[in-house]
Design an enzyme around this catalytic site. Structure first.
Site, PDB file in Angstrom:
ATOM      1  CE  LYS A 114      10.797  22.148  20.767  1.00  0.00           C
ATOM      2  NZ  LYS A 114      11.611  22.339  19.582  1.00  0.00           N
ATOM      3  CG  ASP A 171      11.920  29.460  23.068  1.00  0.00           C
ATOM      4  OD1 ASP A 171      12.981  29.259  22.458  1.00  0.00           O
ATOM      5  OD2 ASP A 171      10.840  29.666  22.498  1.00  0.00           O
ATOM      6  CE1 TYR A 209      16.334  31.136  36.427  1.00  0.00           C
ATOM      7  CE2 TYR A 209      15.879  32.235  34.336  1.00  0.00           C
ATOM      8  CZ  TYR A 209      15.674  32.105  35.698  1.00  0.00           C
ATOM      9  OH  TYR A 209      14.800  32.941  36.328  1.00  0.00           O
ATOM     10  CB  CYS A 254       7.534  45.568  -8.300  1.00  0.00           C
ATOM     11  SG  CYS A 254       6.546  45.469  -6.809  1.00  0.00           S
ATOM     12  CE  LYS A 276      14.911  22.465  23.534  1.00  0.00           C
ATOM     13  NZ  LYS A 276      14.771  23.787  22.920  1.00  0.00           N
ATOM     14  CB  CYS A 334       3.977  41.649  -8.506  1.00  0.00           C
ATOM     15  SG  CYS A 334       4.689  43.059  -9.352  1.00  0.00           S
ATOM     16  CB  CYS A 390       1.442  44.709  -7.846  1.00  0.00           C
ATOM     17  SG  CYS A 390       2.747  44.903  -6.614  1.00  0.00           S
ATOM     18  CD  GLU A 411      18.029  20.154  32.686  1.00  0.00           C
ATOM     19  OE1 GLU A 411      18.486  19.412  33.561  1.00  0.00           O
ATOM     20  OE2 GLU A 411      18.729  20.873  31.961  1.00  0.00           O
ATOM     21  CB  CYS A 437       4.539  48.259  -9.026  1.00  0.00           C
ATOM     22  SG  CYS A 437       4.109  46.633  -9.658  1.00  0.00           S
TER      23      CYS A 437
HETATM   24  S1  IVH Z   1      21.145  20.790  27.194  1.00  0.00           S
HETATM   25  C1  IVH Z   1      24.425  18.948  24.475  1.00  0.00           C
HETATM   26  N1  IVH Z   1      19.256  21.809  28.704  1.00  0.00           N
HETATM   27  O1  IVH Z   1      17.946  23.983  23.740  1.00  0.00           O
HETATM   28  C2  IVH Z   1      23.084  19.406  24.951  1.00  0.00           C
HETATM   29  N2  IVH Z   1      19.543  22.727  26.533  1.00  0.00           N
HETATM   30  O2  IVH Z   1      17.584  22.469  21.231  1.00  0.00           O
HETATM   31  C3  IVH Z   1      23.068  20.782  25.382  1.00  0.00           C
HETATM   32  N3  IVH Z   1      18.059  24.595  26.030  1.00  0.00           N
HETATM   33  O3  IVH Z   1      21.000  24.798  22.256  1.00  0.00           O
HETATM   34  C4  IVH Z   1      21.758  21.312  25.666  1.00  0.00           C
HETATM   35  N4  IVH Z   1      17.009  24.646  27.967  1.00  0.00           N
HETATM   36  O4  IVH Z   1      20.195  26.346  24.092  1.00  0.00           O
HETATM   37  C5  IVH Z   1      19.860  21.842  27.516  1.00  0.00           C
HETATM   38  N5  IVH Z   1      17.650  22.637  30.152  1.00  0.00           N
HETATM   39  C6  IVH Z   1      18.266  22.682  28.985  1.00  0.00           C
HETATM   40  C7  IVH Z   1      17.909  23.618  28.007  1.00  0.00           C
HETATM   41  C8  IVH Z   1      18.575  23.607  26.778  1.00  0.00           C
HETATM   42  C9  IVH Z   1      17.115  25.207  26.772  1.00  0.00           C
HETATM   43  C10 IVH Z   1      18.416  24.960  24.639  1.00  0.00           C
HETATM   44  C11 IVH Z   1      19.904  25.027  24.395  1.00  0.00           C
HETATM   45  C12 IVH Z   1      20.178  24.171  23.189  1.00  0.00           C
HETATM   46  C13 IVH Z   1      18.808  23.953  22.638  1.00  0.00           C
HETATM   47  C14 IVH Z   1      18.747  22.610  21.952  1.00  0.00           C
END
Ligand code: IVH
Length: 656
Positions: free
Chosen positions: A305, A112, A217, A421, A110, A415, A399, A108, A402
């Site tokens: 990642k 941000d 989500y 400063c 990840k 500095c 600097c 799925e 200052c």
């Molecule tokens: S599972 C015990 N699923 O990534 C594991 N985390 O680096 C719980 N995050 O703190 C996390 N999308 O906030 C999971 N599809 C996803 C995610 C996700 C974003 C974030 C989450 C977590 C961080 C970990």
């Protein structure tokens, strides 16, 4: 006013309909009705509630925005820690993960943003908490309630107890619109979607959160009678109109995972939100439980990642920024450039050595890079695009703040005018008041800068002499906001040793080193008198840190400032542990008020109601005709508060 002729049943159905359209709009990004039809449904709801105020439930969509600003967030302990994920960066890491987890998996996105845990009790949203340090977070319920993508009430087939964890995000396009609004109103813009989401949820006024286009989500669910597979749990959440992390697929081999990763990587730039990778999880919950956890992360999941994002930009100028330790950092001003959906105008060159090593010139075309929360950086110039308009950068001799002569120290220019400063003074006070230091809420960077420029403060301890009257002389500062800041300054006096140490801003003493030192010395006096030998005995404290500490405590102005802070009423709790202020209570029996009301009133005095009793429960609240929890409380020696009157219970608890 036209009468709506609604029955109570119609009213409840109308709420369900509106919540369903919230899901289609905010959760799936696929509205099924036009904005004007949606508005007319909301209007009908408002009219009905005016005609029948006795029907209004706090779970109605009209009640999302109502709450008053909070004084501060309450701390809530997570039932299960909110752990983070281990990272994979390449095929080898994934193969290694798959060899340890040979069960069916899911992939799925990840997302941000900001991690949030939502607790539903009796199918109603009871509270929402940030991840915090993983063990306890902040109660941000009134802000989270303003997100239309989070249902306040679940359908009848949802379990009595449900915990949903997920990510609050902001769409890239919404961030652009928000930032232009922020600019127009003279407010700080957000550097990326994650900061915007976190900044909107971790502020005290729900009306601010309500005005921010945030979405939620879910990525996990725990509770009674849920499907045994992660994939099916997410599908079940969708049926209850809870949006889930998009593009979940079941996978059966490492190759399958690679194909998914590559595909998502290609689509990344066109996705509406920021993602920083994909997450691979073991699908069956029983297999997850069998794999268990390391100290920090589950063994059954991994974040794969994405590489940092890069783009081409042009350098317009170099700005020399003076930090709190006097180090001068070159920062490139760029032509505004999109990197992964975010507009970048500044990128760091770290230090003079890096600038010279990379041989950057003004007007150069350069490669810039941004990764997650890290400050964007200039990677290298594109030499093939260099022409006669590109000019050398001359490092300053004096600097910029200052005017004193700068010194070269290894890779830095510095500095040395530490005490006078202006930018160093400003930086030290900003650091002192910051989140991991005295954590003075509402006293941001800009206010400190103005206070310094007006000569109202010259050192951190001067903050404790500020008055409401002085603060109201600042632009756009009314007496109410000024009063809040003075109150926050007062409250910050009750601090802990790690925070105090961090706030002093001693070179090389970050929050982790401050914690380590506190654990060993327990008081500032003992640390002040520590010898270099005793410091270097601590594992994790090297000779450089030791030398900086000895240097710092050998200067009389530093010792005087510490003494002065303490004489101003700064109270350092000797214990290095932050106090856990949340108490839990379990309720049994009948009372003169509804369960909901009791739970709400207890929450206001910092008591969280839990459904199951254990040795760790702080109180059993026992009304008439108690159930089996009473016997259990007696057996476990849990203190019992006996009364069926809510007022009496509150009085007893507050005096206990
Ligand atoms: S599972 C015990 N699923 O990534 C594991 N985390 O680096 C719980 N995050 O703190 C996390 N999308 O906030 C999971 N599809 C996803 C995610 C996700 C974003 C974030 C989450 C977590 C961080 C970990």
């Amino acid at each position: 006013m036209k009468s709506s002729n609604m029955t109570l049943k119609d009213y409840k159905n109308l709420i369900t309909t509106i919540e369903a359209h919230n899901f289609y709009y905010y959760g799936l990004d696929q509205p099924r009705i036009s904005d004007s039809v949606y508005d007319s449904l909301m209007q009908k709801l408002i009219t009905t509630e005016k005609e029948h105020p006795e029907w209004i439930t706090k779970h109605s969509p009209t009640q999302r925005i109502g709450d008053k600003p909070l004084e501060q967030f309450k701390k809530i302990k997570h039932g299960e820690p909110m752990r983070s994920l281990d990272n994979a960066f390449n095929e080898k890491d994934i193969n290694n993960f798959c060899s340890k987890n040979q069960n069916a998996m899911t992939c799925e996105l990840k997302l941000d943003g900001l991690a949030i845990s939502c607790i539903y009790k009796n199918k109603k949203l009871e509270y929402a908490v940030t991840r915090g340090d993983g063990v306890q977070g902040e109660d941000v319920t009134s802000n989270i309630k303003t997100l239309s993508s989070i249902p306040l009430q679940l359908p009848d087939d949802a379990p009595e107890h449900l915990e949903i964890r997920g990510e609050v995000v902001i769409f890239k396009k919404d961030l652009e619109a928000l930032n232009s609004k922020q600019k127009q109103s003279g407010n700080k813009t957000f550097s990326n979607p994650r900061n915007a989401a976190a900044g909107s949820i971790r502020q005290l006024d729900p009306k601010v959160a309500a005005a921010r286009p945030l979405r939620f989500y879910a990525y996990s669910a725990h509770g009674d009678h849920l499907p045994g597979s992660h994939y099916e749990r997410l599908q079940q959440l969708n049926k209850w109109h809870i949006p889930t992390t998009p593009k979940v697929v079941k996978v059966s081999s490492p190759d399958h995972i690679q194909a998914y990763y590559q595909q998502v990587l290609q689509e990344r730039a066109t996705m509406p939100f920021e993602i920083d990778g994909v997450v691979i999880k073991v699908d069956l919950i029983q297999h997850q439980e069998a794999s268990g956890y390391t100290a920090k992360a589950p063994r059954w999941a991994i974040a794969y990642k994405f590489p940092a994002e890069e783009a081409q930009a042009r350098v317009i100028a170099i700005d020399w920024q003076v930090g709190r330790t006097g180090v001068i950092t070159p920062v490139a001003t760029l032509e505004p450039t999109q990197v992964g959906g975010v507009v970048i105008q500044h990128a760091t060159l770290h230090n003079i050595h890096e600038l010279q090593r990379k041989d950057i010139k003004i007007n150069d075309a350069v490669i810039i890079r941004r990764a997650g929360d890290v400050i964007p950086e200039v990677v290298k110039p594109i030499i093939s695009l260099r022409n006669e308009t590109c000019i050398d950068i001359k490092p300053p001799n004096t600097c910029p703040s200052c005017g004193s002569t700068l010194q070269r120290e290894h890779i830095f220019i510095r500095c040395m005018n530490t005490t006078k400063c202006p930018k160093q003074i400003e930086g030290r006070i900003i650091h002192f008041a910051s989140k991991h230091g005295f954590n003075i809420l509402g006293l941001g960077q800009q206010i400190i800068q103005i206070l310094c420029q007006q000569g109202l403060i010259q050192k951190p301890s001067d903050l404790f002499n500020l008055s409401v009257q002085q603060l109201t002389t600042l632009p756009r500062m009314g007496s109410k906001s000024a009063g809040k800041i003075i109150l926050a300054i007062e409250k910050s006096k009750y601090t802990t040793l790690p925070r105090f140490l961090y706030a002093l801003g001693i070179t090389e003493i970050g929050k982790d080193t401050a914690k380590l030192l506190s654990k060993h010395y327990h008081s500032i006096t003992k640390l002040q008198n520590a010898s270099i030998e005793s410091l270097s005995d601590i594992s994790g404290i090297g000779p450089i840190v030791g030398k900086h500490l000895i240097d710092y405590f050998s200067q009389s102005e530093n010792i005087n400032e510490i003494k002065y802070l303490i004489s101003q009423g700064v109270n350092i709790q000797e214990e290095s542990k932050e106090p856990d202020t949340t108490h839990t209570a379990v309720i049994t029996g009948k009372f003169d008020k509804s369960r909901d009301e009791i739970i709400e009133q207890l929450a206001k005095i910092g008591i969280h109601v839990s459904s199951s009793i254990s040795r760790k429960t702080h109180y059993l609240i026992c009304g008439q005709e108690p159930g089996s929890k009473y016997d259990k409380a007696v057996k476990l020696k849990v203190p019992i508060i006996r009364s069926n009157s809510l007022t009496e219970i509150l009085t007893k608890l507050q005096s206990s």
